[in-house]
Scaffold this motif. Structure first.
Motif, PDB file in Angstrom:
ATOM      1  N   THR A  37       0.820  -1.216   0.000  1.00 19.53           N
ATOM      2  CA  THR A  37       0.000   0.000   0.000  1.00 19.53           C
ATOM      3  C   THR A  37       0.851   1.262   0.000  1.00 19.53           C
ATOM      4  O   THR A  37       0.474   2.267  -0.605  1.00 19.53           O
ATOM      5  CB  THR A  37      -0.944   0.003   1.211  1.00 19.53           C
ATOM      6  N   ASN A  40       2.043   1.792  -3.596  1.00 20.65           N
ATOM      7  CA  ASN A  40       0.976   2.316  -4.460  1.00 20.65           C
ATOM      8  C   ASN A  40       0.840   3.826  -4.335  1.00 20.65           C
ATOM      9  O   ASN A  40       0.622   4.519  -5.323  1.00 20.65           O
ATOM     10  CB  ASN A  40      -0.354   1.637  -4.105  1.00 20.65           C
ATOM     11  N   GLN A  58       4.146   0.317 -13.700  1.00 20.41           N
ATOM     12  CA  GLN A  58       3.211  -0.629 -13.105  1.00 20.41           C
ATOM     13  C   GLN A  58       3.908  -1.931 -12.719  1.00 20.41           C
ATOM     14  O   GLN A  58       3.447  -2.658 -11.852  1.00 20.41           O
ATOM     15  CB  GLN A  58       2.033  -0.909 -14.053  1.00 20.41           C
ATOM     16  N   THR A  61       4.622  -2.572  -9.094  1.00 21.24           N
ATOM     17  CA  THR A  61       3.573  -3.278  -8.363  1.00 21.24           C
ATOM     18  C   THR A  61       3.385  -4.699  -8.880  1.00 21.24           C
ATOM     19  O   THR A  61       3.351  -5.657  -8.109  1.00 21.24           O
ATOM     20  CB  THR A  61       2.233  -2.516  -8.476  1.00 21.24           C
ATOM     21  N   PHE A 297      -4.160   0.178  -6.929  1.00 21.50           N
ATOM     22  CA  PHE A 297      -3.219   0.763  -7.879  1.00 21.50           C
ATOM     23  C   PHE A 297      -3.821   2.002  -8.537  1.00 21.50           C
ATOM     24  O   PHE A 297      -3.154   3.023  -8.709  1.00 21.50           O
ATOM     25  CB  PHE A 297      -2.853  -0.272  -8.955  1.00 21.50           C
ATOM     26  N   THR A 421      -3.536  -5.423 -12.088  1.00 16.43           N
ATOM     27  CA  THR A 421      -2.740  -4.198 -12.137  1.00 16.43           C
ATOM     28  C   THR A 421      -2.221  -3.933 -13.542  1.00 16.43           C
ATOM     29  O   THR A 421      -2.253  -2.801 -14.036  1.00 16.43           O
ATOM     30  CB  THR A 421      -1.559  -4.288 -11.149  1.00 16.43           C
TER      31      THR A 421
END
Length: 475
Positions: A37, A40, A58, A61, A297, A421
């Motif tokens: 978290t 993000n 991305q 993540t 995300f 994601t």
């Protein structure tokens, strides 16, 4: 005469847990959960600092969550080969190393290496903690147990964005990873001092299924690469899209044939899916990645780019989401144990769809109270999805299959999250293009993003129909 290790074995009676050990393992899981978290919340800052794009960043993540999901079966095998305590210590040290590498990163490549190491370590820590807690509970009161196991999931959305926003504001995004170090050190000390040994099971020792593992890695890695490459110019027929996509399909078919022909070797036994409740739970956990990981995300990016909020204010807004999860979590486990998972999950999914759709239409002028209200209501719905599904995945299973079931459900949840994601990043990148994104372009991008989340959540209602229902006994 008893040895030191013999005296530290867990001896909790059926249906009870060693709460000291359980609390230690909750602390152990906090660092991996918070890291997700906090990262993000910093995606937009990292993107600008490293001169990257949404499609590339991305992977910060996706690589973490994919490595986490793919490491889960390794954890399921290792727990029968090594002491649970020793395995936990090794995984924590690996997570510490990954955090250091990520914190020191000066480019995307180095950051990705650190994230992959972190994810692989987290993929051992989280399912291992769950498996050991289930062993202590001896299969009883699983709804309550899932509520306890899920505590880090509750506090991560509450603490992670706020702490992460403050770290970026007053130091730099590198501290999103450095902050893990003291948490891991404290957890390591407690594990060493107080955690029971959890001796390996000599009767279940077997060679690791490298063939099955390789096919699973090829399946999900190929799928994510295909999605990411497709989003670059929206051309499906390109070799860069077709090659990884076909690799994923071949690996899927190969694994089904392999697991059917050599069931005793298979990493994830196909016989697990003979149980309708387990099959529905696994599919739902895979799909829940869109609502959970995908939303986490997209939301920080939406709040920072479309609403122009600072990282700290973005974290403050997301507290509403975590608060909603906290309100329902304490009761969801009890309700599931009493009535079963089916209607709890269906009602929660409907509520999740209703609270997601408004974000597709929110603009810079939307009142703050309305956004905060929707985030809180969204949080209420999320606890009603993950806890009942996790508990229902064990309903009616042979106790001998619990380790494999834990591996499969954790893989489904985390790999589903990584794919979600990648898909949402592809949606955003496709609408924004390679030019400087205008306000109109960003509005379109996030409109499509939240519609995708809502539709994916709605489709999940179909497998939810196959979850369990319990008839309450009449006095």
């Amino acid at each position: 005469m008893k040895t030191r290790h013999e005296t530290t074995q867990p001896t909790a009676p059926a249906g009870q847990m060693d709460m000291k050990a359980a609390l230690i393992m909750i602390l152990v899981m906090m660092a991996p959960m918070l890291d997700t978290t906090m990262t993000n919340i910093g995606i937009n800052t990292i993107l600008k600092d490293l001169n990257s794009t949404v499609n590339t960043i991305q992977w910060v993540t996706s690589a973490y969550v994919l490595a986490l999901g793919l490491a889960v079966p390794l954890a399921g095998w290792l727990v029968d080969q090594l002491s649970g305590k020793l395995l936990m210590e090794i995984a924590q040290v690996a997570f510490l190393v990954g955090s250091l590498v990520s914190g020191m990163a000066s480019n995307v490549s180095m950051l990705l290496i650190g994230r992959i190491v972190q994810g692989a370590a987290a993929g051992i820590i989280i399912p291992l903690a769950t498996t050991l807690m289930i062993r202590m509970a001896q299969g009883q009161n699983l709804g309550h147990l899932m509520s306890v196991v899920g505590l880090p999931i509750v506090f991560a959305p509450i603490l992670g964005p706020t702490v992460g926003g403050a770290l970026i504001k007053f130091w730099s995004w590198h501290w999103l990873f450095y902050i893990n170090i003291p948490v891991i050190v404290v957890a390591l000390v407690l594990v060493q001092a107080y955690l029971p040994t959890f001796a390996p099971n000599p009767d279940k020792r077997r060679p690791f299924d490298f063939v099955g593992f390789t096919l699973i890695v090829g399946l999900f890695s190929g799928l994510i690469v295909a999605v990411t490459n497709f989003s670059q110019d929206d051309i499906f027929g390109k070799l860069s899209v077709l090659a990884p996509g076909l690799l994923a399909l071949d690996c899927l078919l190969g694994y089904v044939v392999y697991a059917a022909k050599w069931p005793r070797r298979a990493l994830l036994p196909l016989k697990l899916f003979n149980n309708a409740h387990f099959s529905a739970s696994a599919i739902l956990l895979f799909m829940s990645g869109l609502m959970v990981n995908g939303a986490m995300f997209a939301l920080p990016l939406f709040l920072q780019t479309s609403r122009h909020l600072s990282v700290i204010m973005t974290g403050v807004y997301l507290i509403a989401l975590g608060a909603g999860m906290l309100v329902t979590r304490t009761q969801v486990g009890k309700i599931t144990d009493t009535y079963g998972a089916k209607w709890v999950v269906i009602i929660s999914l409907v509520m999740a769809v209703v609270t997601t759709i408004p974000f597709a239409y929110f603009t810079e002028s939307t009142p703050d109270w309305l956004i905060l209200t929707m985030l809180f209501l969204m949080g209420l719905s999320r606890s009603g999805v993950t806890i009942p599904i996790m508990s229902d995945s064990y309903t009616g299973l042979n106790p001998e299959l619990i380790p494999e079931a834990t591996v499969t459900t954790r893989m489904a949840q985390n790999i589903g999250g990584s794919i979600a994601t990648a898909i949402l990043a592809a949606v955003i990148a496709s609408d924004e293009g390679n030019n400087v994104a205008t306000t109109a372009m960003m509005a379109t991008a996030y409109y499509h993003t939240f519609i995708w989340i809502a539709v994916g959540t709605a489709v999940a209602i179909i497998p939810a129909l196959f979850l369990s229902v319990k008839t309450k006994a009449v006095a």
